[in-house]
Design a protein around this motif. Structure first.
Motif, short mmCIF file in Angstrom:
data_model
loop_
_atom_site.label_atom_id
_atom_site.label_comp_id
_atom_site.label_asym_id
_atom_site.label_seq_id
_atom_site.Cartn_x
_atom_site.Cartn_y
_atom_site.Cartn_z
N GLY A 146 0.78 -1.23 0.00
CA GLY A 146 0.00 0.00 0.00
C GLY A 146 0.82 1.28 0.00
O GLY A 146 0.27 2.38 0.01
N VAL A 147 2.15 1.14 -0.04
CA VAL A 147 3.05 2.29 0.07
C VAL A 147 4.03 2.30 -1.09
O VAL A 147 4.50 1.25 -1.54
N VAL A 148 4.36 3.50 -1.58
CA VAL A 148 5.38 3.68 -2.63
C VAL A 148 6.49 4.57 -2.07
O VAL A 148 6.22 5.67 -1.57
N PHE A 149 7.72 4.11 -2.16
CA PHE A 149 8.87 4.92 -1.75
C PHE A 149 9.40 5.69 -2.95
O PHE A 149 9.48 5.17 -4.07
N HIS A 150 9.82 6.95 -2.71
CA HIS A 150 10.34 7.80 -3.77
C HIS A 150 11.82 8.13 -3.62
O HIS A 150 12.50 8.36 -4.61
N SER A 151 12.31 8.19 -2.39
CA SER A 151 13.71 8.51 -2.19
C SER A 151 14.18 7.95 -0.86
O SER A 151 13.38 7.68 0.04
N ALA A 152 15.50 7.75 -0.76
CA ALA A 152 16.12 7.27 0.48
C ALA A 152 17.50 7.90 0.58
O ALA A 152 18.24 7.95 -0.40
N GLN A 153 17.82 8.38 1.78
CA GLN A 153 19.08 9.09 1.98
C GLN A 153 19.56 8.88 3.40
O GLN A 153 18.76 8.83 4.34
N ALA A 154 20.87 8.75 3.59
CA ALA A 154 21.45 8.63 4.93
C ALA A 154 22.21 9.90 5.27
O ALA A 154 22.93 10.45 4.42
N ILE A 155 22.07 10.37 6.51
CA ILE A 155 22.72 11.60 6.97
C ILE A 155 23.35 11.33 8.33
O ILE A 155 22.72 10.74 9.21
N VAL A 188 24.53 11.95 12.06
CA VAL A 188 24.08 12.70 13.23
C VAL A 188 25.15 12.56 14.31
O VAL A 188 25.70 11.47 14.50
N ARG A 189 25.43 13.63 14.99
CA ARG A 189 26.48 13.60 16.00
C ARG A 189 26.17 12.65 17.16
O ARG A 189 25.01 12.49 17.55
N ASP A 190 27.22 12.04 17.68
CA ASP A 190 27.19 11.27 18.94
C ASP A 190 26.39 9.97 18.86
O ASP A 190 25.92 9.48 19.89
N THR A 191 26.24 9.42 17.67
CA THR A 191 25.63 8.10 17.56
C THR A 191 26.35 7.31 16.48
O THR A 191 26.95 7.89 15.56
N ASP A 192 26.32 5.99 16.60
CA ASP A 192 27.07 5.14 15.67
C ASP A 192 26.30 4.78 14.41
O ASP A 192 26.85 4.15 13.52
N HIS A 193 25.04 5.16 14.33
CA HIS A 193 24.24 4.96 13.11
C HIS A 193 24.00 6.30 12.43
O HIS A 193 23.96 7.34 13.09
N ARG A 194 23.82 6.26 11.13
CA ARG A 194 23.39 7.45 10.40
C ARG A 194 21.86 7.44 10.34
O ARG A 194 21.22 6.39 10.39
N ALA A 195 21.28 8.61 10.24
CA ALA A 195 19.84 8.73 10.09
C ALA A 195 19.43 8.32 8.68
O ALA A 195 20.12 8.61 7.71
N LEU A 196 18.31 7.62 8.58
CA LEU A 196 17.74 7.25 7.28
C LEU A 196 16.52 8.12 7.03
O LEU A 196 15.58 8.12 7.85
N LEU A 197 16.52 8.86 5.92
CA LEU A 197 15.41 9.72 5.54
C LEU A 197 14.78 9.17 4.27
O LEU A 197 15.49 8.89 3.30
N VAL A 198 13.47 9.03 4.26
CA VAL A 198 12.78 8.54 3.07
C VAL A 198 11.57 9.42 2.78
O VAL A 198 11.02 10.06 3.69
N THR A 199 11.20 9.46 1.53
CA THR A 199 9.91 10.05 1.16
C THR A 199 9.04 8.95 0.58
O THR A 199 9.53 8.03 -0.09
N LEU A 200 7.74 9.05 0.84
CA LEU A 200 6.83 7.98 0.42
C LEU A 200 5.44 8.56 0.21
O LEU A 200 5.13 9.67 0.63
N SER A 201 4.62 7.77 -0.42
CA SER A 201 3.21 8.12 -0.57
C SER A 201 2.38 6.86 -0.49
O SER A 201 2.88 5.74 -0.67
N VAL A 202 1.12 7.04 -0.22
CA VAL A 202 0.18 5.93 -0.09
C VAL A 202 -0.55 5.75 -1.42
O VAL A 202 -0.97 6.73 -2.04
N ARG A 203 -0.68 4.50 -1.85
CA ARG A 203 -1.35 4.22 -3.13
C ARG A 203 -2.82 4.61 -3.07
O ARG A 203 -3.44 4.48 -2.05
#
Length: 343
Positions: free
Chosen positions: A317-326, A328-343
């Motif tokens: 029921g969901v469509v992803f349009h973009s994915a990006q990692a950024i 963030v200070r003081d953590t061992d993982h990067r943030a994952l940012l996505v854009t999406l829309s509902v069908r």
């Protein structure tokens, strides 16, 4: 030396082929960690092929070449656009364009911006997180490994002004490095503290109108709804079998009659059989949908070797349009940012 190089090539091939063992067999140390490094086996493959060829060991060179082909094949689903199955890049570009104020103004066309981050035992920089939410106009935020102290710092930094609605998972003594929580810009039409049965931290979830207004508290257009959940599967070092079961439990969203998105640190990448089984059940991944390479999120402190542990998964029921990692200070993982829309 030629014999040694050939034996090493055979062992490396066997290493790569371990990715095909059943998920239950995979759930034994150190397999989750060795399999996660499959994508980096191209390095010994190239070195071994050149070295073998220099020594005239053509059998060894052929085996290393085969390993290189297999590694490339394992990564190929991330690059479908090279084979004519191009992701909708024009749509993704439109979705992330800004109007000069830090707001993309895309809510009018039903696009939702979501972000997830593992906060490393609550040590992540709260100001950095809130700034990302503000500048990227995030609509839904999922955070893992939270502490009460970090939640307080996020509130002090202004998160509750930007995303006024929050659902936390219940806290337990055996939480997976901390508890999970999910924030929303739009007022939820439903919420729950435990959405999926994962033996780690609780998986809180909120359900919002996909066509909700851009302003917090503004009335929304009833109709399409989507559920967002914040998940953090157990790290293999904290429980290898629980890790595998936790990842496999994500396939439950495939049969949901409503659109569902799971955001979080899943401690798994495409090389792991348990995650591939989830995708085979009908769940799809943002990075695979966008098809411009894996969104590498761990570790944050070095560009190589990184792997993709943080994901945005959804049902049909969901469509992803973009994915990006950024970062963030003081953590061992990067943030994952996505854009999406509902069908």
């Amino acid at each position: 030396m030629a014999v040694v190089l050939t034996i090493i090539a055979v062992l490396l091939l066997l290493w790569w082929l371990l990715r095909f063992v059943p998920a239950g067999v995979e759930a034994h140390m150190p397999m989750p960690y060795s399999t996660a490094l499959d994508r980096h086996l191209w390095v010994p493959a190239v070195i071994g092929a050149v070295w073998s060829a220099a020594l005239g060991c053509w059998w060894g060179a052929a085996l290393y070449a085969l390993l290189l082909v297999l590694v490339i094949a394992g990564e190929s689903p991330y690059y479908r656009h090279l084979f004519g199955r191009t992701a909708n890049t024009s749509q993704a570009t439109a979705n992330t364009a800004t109007d000069g104020t830090g707001h993309s103004g895309a809510s009018a066309d039903g696009v939702i911006r979501a972000m997830t981050l593992n906060c490393r035992y609550g040590r992540a920089d709260a100001e950095n997180i809130v700034r990302l939410v503000r500048e990227r106009h995030i609509d839904v935020l999922a955070l893992e490994e939270l502490t009460d102290e970090l939640v307080e710092r996020l509130s002090h930094a202004g998160l509750n002004t930007l995303l006024p609605y929050c659902q936390q998972g219940a806290q337990h003594a055996g939480d997976n490095g901390g508890f999970n929580a999910i924030w929303s810009r739009a007022e939820p039409v439903g919420r729950i503290a435990t959405f999926l049965n994962i033996h780690a931290a609780d998986v809180p979830a909120i359900t919002i109108d996909a066509d909700a207004g851009d302003t917090p508290g503004a009335p929304s257009n009833p109709g399409r709804q989507v559920t967002f959940a914040a998940a953090h599967t157990k790290s293999p070092m904290r429980g290898c079998r629980e890790w595998s079961y936790g990842v496999q439990a994500l396939d439950a969203i495939a049969t949901s009659p409503e659109p569902v998105v799971v955001l979080g640190d899943l401690n798994a990448c495409l090389d792991h059989r348990c995650l591939r089984d989830v995708l085979a059940a009908g769940v799809h991944d943002a990075s695979l949908d966008v098809a411009h390479g894996p969104t590498l999120t761990f570790p944050s402190w070095t560009p190589w070797p990184r792997i993709e542990l943080d994901h945005a998964l959804a049902n049909s029921g969901v469509v992803f349009h973009s994915a990006q990692a950024i970062t963030v200070r003081d953590t061992d993982h990067r943030a994952l940012l996505v854009t999406l829309s509902v069908r």
